[in-house]
Design an enzyme around this catalytic site. Structure first.
Site, PDB file in Angstrom:
ATOM      1  N   ASN A   9       0.872  -1.180   0.000  1.00  0.00           N
ATOM      2  CA  ASN A   9       0.000   0.000   0.000  1.00  0.00           C
ATOM      3  C   ASN A   9       0.909   1.230   0.000  1.00  0.00           C
ATOM      4  OD1 ASN A   9      -1.830   2.028   0.505  1.00  0.00           O
ATOM      5  ND2 ASN A   9      -2.289   1.391   2.616  1.00  0.00           N
ATOM      6  N   LYS A  11       0.120   4.201  -0.446  1.00  0.00           N
ATOM      7  CA  LYS A  11      -0.578   5.399   0.054  1.00  0.00           C
ATOM      8  C   LYS A  11      -0.381   6.571  -0.929  1.00  0.00           C
ATOM      9  CE  LYS A  11      -0.320   3.504   4.650  1.00  0.00           C
ATOM     10  NZ  LYS A  11      -0.323   3.690   6.094  1.00  0.00           N
ATOM     11  N   HIS A  95      -9.710   1.346   4.716  1.00  0.00           N
ATOM     12  CA  HIS A  95      -8.469   1.603   5.455  1.00  0.00           C
ATOM     13  C   HIS A  95      -8.737   2.607   6.569  1.00  0.00           C
ATOM     14  CE1 HIS A  95      -4.422   2.882   6.432  1.00  0.00           C
ATOM     15  NE2 HIS A  95      -4.002   1.773   5.842  1.00  0.00           N
ATOM     16  N   GLU A  97      -7.125   5.028   7.697  1.00  0.00           N
ATOM     17  CA  GLU A  97      -6.850   6.447   7.406  1.00  0.00           C
ATOM     18  C   GLU A  97      -8.059   7.092   6.743  1.00  0.00           C
ATOM     19  OE1 GLU A  97      -3.186   5.808   5.312  1.00  0.00           O
ATOM     20  OE2 GLU A  97      -2.143   5.423   7.202  1.00  0.00           O
ATOM     21  N   GLU A 167      -5.560  -4.488  10.838  1.00  0.00           N
ATOM     22  CA  GLU A 167      -4.576  -3.417  10.958  1.00  0.00           C
ATOM     23  C   GLU A 167      -4.879  -2.596  12.207  1.00  0.00           C
ATOM     24  OE1 GLU A 167      -2.538  -2.388   6.994  1.00  0.00           O
ATOM     25  OE2 GLU A 167      -4.297  -1.112   7.210  1.00  0.00           O
ATOM     26  N   GLY A 173       2.176   2.911  10.745  1.00  0.00           N
ATOM     27  CA  GLY A 173       3.115   4.009  10.569  1.00  0.00           C
ATOM     28  C   GLY A 173       3.820   4.441  11.844  1.00  0.00           C
ATOM     29  N   SER A 213       3.183  -1.480  10.554  1.00  0.00           N
ATOM     30  CA  SER A 213       4.630  -1.511  10.808  1.00  0.00           C
ATOM     31  C   SER A 213       5.273  -2.863  10.487  1.00  0.00           C
ATOM     32  CB  SER A 213       4.931  -1.087  12.251  1.00  0.00           C
ATOM     33  OG  SER A 213       4.533   0.262  12.460  1.00  0.00           O
TER      34      SER A 213
HETATM   35  P1  PGA Z   1       2.575   0.824   7.693  1.00  0.00           P
HETATM   36  O1  PGA Z   1       1.092   0.964   7.091  1.00  0.00           O
HETATM   37  O2  PGA Z   1       3.152  -0.452   7.156  1.00  0.00           O
HETATM   38  O3  PGA Z   1       3.298   2.053   7.224  1.00  0.00           O
HETATM   39  O4  PGA Z   1       2.421   0.779   9.182  1.00  0.00           O
HETATM   40  C1  PGA Z   1       0.269  -0.153   6.877  1.00  0.00           C
HETATM   41  C2  PGA Z   1      -1.024   0.286   6.286  1.00  0.00           C
HETATM   42  O5  PGA Z   1      -1.518   1.378   6.622  1.00  0.00           O
HETATM   43  O6  PGA Z   1      -1.604  -0.433   5.439  1.00  0.00           O
END
Ligand code: PGA
Length: 261
Positions: A9, A11, A95, A97, A167, A173, A213
């Site tokens: 992903n 983003k 997701h 976010e 997640e 992140g 992460s």
């Molecule tokens: P990350 O994000 O690996 O940067 O923690 C995972 C995600 O949001 O799918």
């Protein structure tokens, strides 16, 4: 047996030149990944160039979101049909976010899941609790609510065609991943819910990814858990070397991927 799946992903990252370089780097690092499915989800603007570079590769193309309607007066939106035209076979849906920053609701997420499935693509439905919800002992309640709402009205076959991603919001992140034991507990719970919503057979078929992460040094231990069928990788997927290393570390069911094979 479930084939492990690793989804990148990206983003909201990447110029077209960066997208080309990253795709080429992953493609060259994983010439013919065996026993593992790999999906790249660039931003909408890069889907076309990534699709061109993935032509002939076993890696698949995915989008990070879509609308639920096919076409119409939805300014700024992208329809599932447009994604099919570009060669997408996966779409990340729900997701955290988007839930948090854009107010995406469970009801909208459910409509997206249905729209993606209706066009023959695979939704990657994301669920996960915040740090506060975990602190209050609401982890299972939260993910259960998101799962039930996200899959509402789907028949068994449709449920069996999707992918889930657990997640935890606090792990995204932050550099602080869930431990394999923490993740495995939730994955087991989600699989139990799938059995209830569909059948045991369907539940055993659905791949449940862990995201938050994921890095080369924790991907092996996380995916060694029997119910963790792969990873949804954000930050670490922006480095071809890092992402390739993660795919190679997917040890679930003893799968290993060798360079150039
Ligand atoms: P990350 O994000 O690996 O940067 O923690 C995972 C995600 O949001 O799918």
């Amino acid at each position: 047996m479930r084939t492990p799946l690793v989804v990148a992903n990206w983003k909201m990252n990447g110029t077209l030149a960066e997208a080309r370089a990253l795709t080429a780097g992953v493609r060259d690092g994983l010439k013919r990944p065996r026993g593992v499915d790999v999906v790249l989800c660039p931003p909408f603007t890069a889907l076309g160039v990534v699709a061109e570079l993935l032509a002939g590769s076993p890696m698949a193309l995915g989008a990070q979101n879509c609308h639920w309607e096919t076409a119409g007066a939805f300014t700024g939106e992208i329809s599932p049909a447009m994604l099919v035209e570009l060669g997408c076979t996966y779409v990340i849906v729900g997701h955290s976010e988007r839930r948090r920053d854009l107010g995406e609701t469970d009801e909208q997420i459910n409509r997206k899941v249905r729209a993606v499935l209706a066009l023959g693509m695979t939704p990657v439905l994301c669920v996960g609790e915040t740090a506060e919800e975990r602190r209050q002992g609401l982890t299972f309640t939260t993910v259960e609510g998101q799962l039930r709402a996200g899959l509402a009205g789907l028949d068994h076959r449709a449920i069996g065609s999707g992918v889930l991603a657990y997640e935890p919001v606090w792990a995204i992140g932050t550099g602080v991943n869930a431990t394999p034991a923490q993740a495995a507990e939730v994955h087991g719970y989600l699989r139990g819910l799938l059995t209830e919503l569909a059948t045991k057979e369907v539940a055993q078929r659905v791949r449940i990814l862990y995201g938050g992460s994921v890095k080369p040094d924790n991907a092996g231990a996380l995916t060694a858990e029997p119910d963790i069928d792969g990873a949804l990788v954000g930050g670490a997927s922006l480095s071809a070397q890092g992402f390739v290393a993660i795919v190679k570390k997917v040890t679930h069911k003893g799968v290993t991927v060798l360079k150039g094979e």
